[in-house]
Design an enzyme around this catalytic site. Structure first.
Site, PDB file in Angstrom:
ATOM      1  N   GLY A  13     -33.675  27.465-123.237  1.00 33.56           N
ATOM      2  CA  GLY A  13     -33.858  26.041-123.359  1.00 33.56           C
ATOM      3  C   GLY A  13     -33.778  25.336-121.842  1.00 33.56           C
ATOM      4  O   GLY A  13     -33.486  24.331-121.659  1.00 33.56           O
ATOM      5  N   GLY A  15     -36.337  24.427-120.030  1.00 31.99           N
ATOM      6  CA  GLY A  15     -37.475  23.748-119.367  1.00 31.99           C
ATOM      7  C   GLY A  15     -37.191  22.272-119.551  1.00 31.99           C
ATOM      8  O   GLY A  15     -38.096  21.634-119.011  1.00 31.99           O
ATOM      9  N   VAL A  61     -35.511  32.229-129.270  1.00 38.56           N
ATOM     10  CA  VAL A  61     -34.081  32.627-129.293  1.00 38.56           C
ATOM     11  C   VAL A  61     -33.957  33.158-130.838  1.00 38.56           C
ATOM     12  O   VAL A  61     -32.628  34.000-130.636  1.00 38.56           O
ATOM     13  CB  VAL A  61     -32.848  31.851-128.703  1.00 38.56           C
ATOM     14  N   TYR A 151     -25.917  20.158-137.376  1.00 37.03           N
ATOM     15  CA  TYR A 151     -25.842  20.119-135.861  1.00 37.03           C
ATOM     16  C   TYR A 151     -24.304  19.993-135.524  1.00 37.03           C
ATOM     17  O   TYR A 151     -23.876  20.914-134.712  1.00 37.03           O
ATOM     18  CB  TYR A 151     -26.444  18.954-134.989  1.00 37.03           C
ATOM     19  N   ALA A 154     -22.886  23.842-136.367  1.00 39.24           N
ATOM     20  CA  ALA A 154     -23.462  24.522-135.394  1.00 39.24           C
ATOM     21  C   ALA A 154     -22.942  24.384-134.317  1.00 39.24           C
ATOM     22  O   ALA A 154     -22.275  25.556-133.553  1.00 39.24           O
ATOM     23  CB  ALA A 154     -25.057  24.684-135.136  1.00 39.24           C
ATOM     24  N   LYS A 155     -22.665  23.246-133.591  1.00 37.33           N
ATOM     25  CA  LYS A 155     -21.803  23.114-132.315  1.00 37.33           C
ATOM     26  C   LYS A 155     -20.383  23.547-132.446  1.00 37.33           C
ATOM     27  O   LYS A 155     -19.648  24.038-131.379  1.00 37.33           O
ATOM     28  CB  LYS A 155     -22.095  21.480-131.994  1.00 37.33           C
TER      29      LYS A 155
END
Length: 250
Positions: A13, A15, A61, A151, A154-155
């Protein structure tokens, strides 16, 4: 001599936002940095003006074959990987009764499965060299945040992943840690807020007042924490989560 002279760092990530800021910071620290991103144009922009040669690669990914190819190309180009920053992430916010399978699956696949694929591919090179620094990007949302069940899960999962990897990989000279930012001014954060119809300016003002340091976070603030955890100086710090929130309370 800079602290990462001669080392090679991979940033997923890489970019934009925190990822791009990390690419620049690690390059300033002396590393050759490889930016992996779904958007190759953004990755190329991130590495275009680095102080030493870098590399931009398109990579999803969540695709194991693409991950393996990106890692192989990195090692072919630079000969090693010393630092991995697992930063790639997406959001698909919704309250639990409205969240779709697709929204749930994409967020968990990107953060957890993607983080696993990249780490699994990179760690074999670190183990062979008996050295490595791995940093995961978690979030204050790991403690719970309305409308972000996917989210937040996941975190929080990334923190458990990092602690387990720290136990497994420590004997090989590899440390694994997590950075959990609070409110940071990024394009992704702004897009989330504007989607809800709230005022970005009002939110920034509110977050500034709430923070003990009386300002909002910038991508460079998080990159600075990642810089420490990516350096040889952090060799006795592993399995930890640093909440970078601008306040003592998370």
């Amino acid at each position: 001599m800079s602290k990462l002279d001669g080392q090679v760092a991979v940033v997923t990530g890489g970019g934009q936002g925190i990822g791009a800021a990390t690419v620049h910071r690690l390059a300033e620290d002396g590393a050759h940095v490889v930016a992996l991103d779904l958007d190759l144009d953004n990755a190329e922009k991130a590495v275009a003006d680095l102080p030493r040669p870098g590399l931009a690669l398109a990579c999803d990914v969540t695709d194991r074959a693409q991950v393996r190819d990106a890692v192989a190309r990195t090692v072919e180009r630079f000969g090693r990987i010393d630092v991995l920053v697992n930063n790639a992430g997406v959001t698909r916010d919704a309250l639990v009764h409205k969240m779709t399978d697709e929204e749930w699956d994409l967020v968990l696949a990107t953060h957890l499965t993607g983080g696993f694929y990249v780490t699994q591919a990179v760690q074999e090179h670190m183990v062979a060299n008996r050295y490595g620094r791995i940093v995961f990007l978690s979030s204050r949302a790991a403690l719970g945040n309305r409308g972000q069940i996917n989210y937040s899960a996941a975190k929080a999962g990334l923190q458990g992943m990092a602690r387990t990897l720290a136990i497994e990989l420590g004997r090989f000279g590899i440390t694994v840690n997590t950075v959990a930012p609070g409110f940071v001014e990024t394009a992704m954060t702004r897009a989330i807020i504007e989607k809800t119809g709230d005022s970005w300016e009002n939110l920034v003002a509110a977050m500034t007042e709430r923070a003990a340091v009386k300002r909002t976070g910038k991508p460079e603030d998080i990159a600075a924490v990642i810089s420490f955890l990516s350096s040889p100086d952090s060799g006795f710090v592993t399995g930890q989560t640093i909440y970078a929130t601008g306040s003592p309370a998370v």
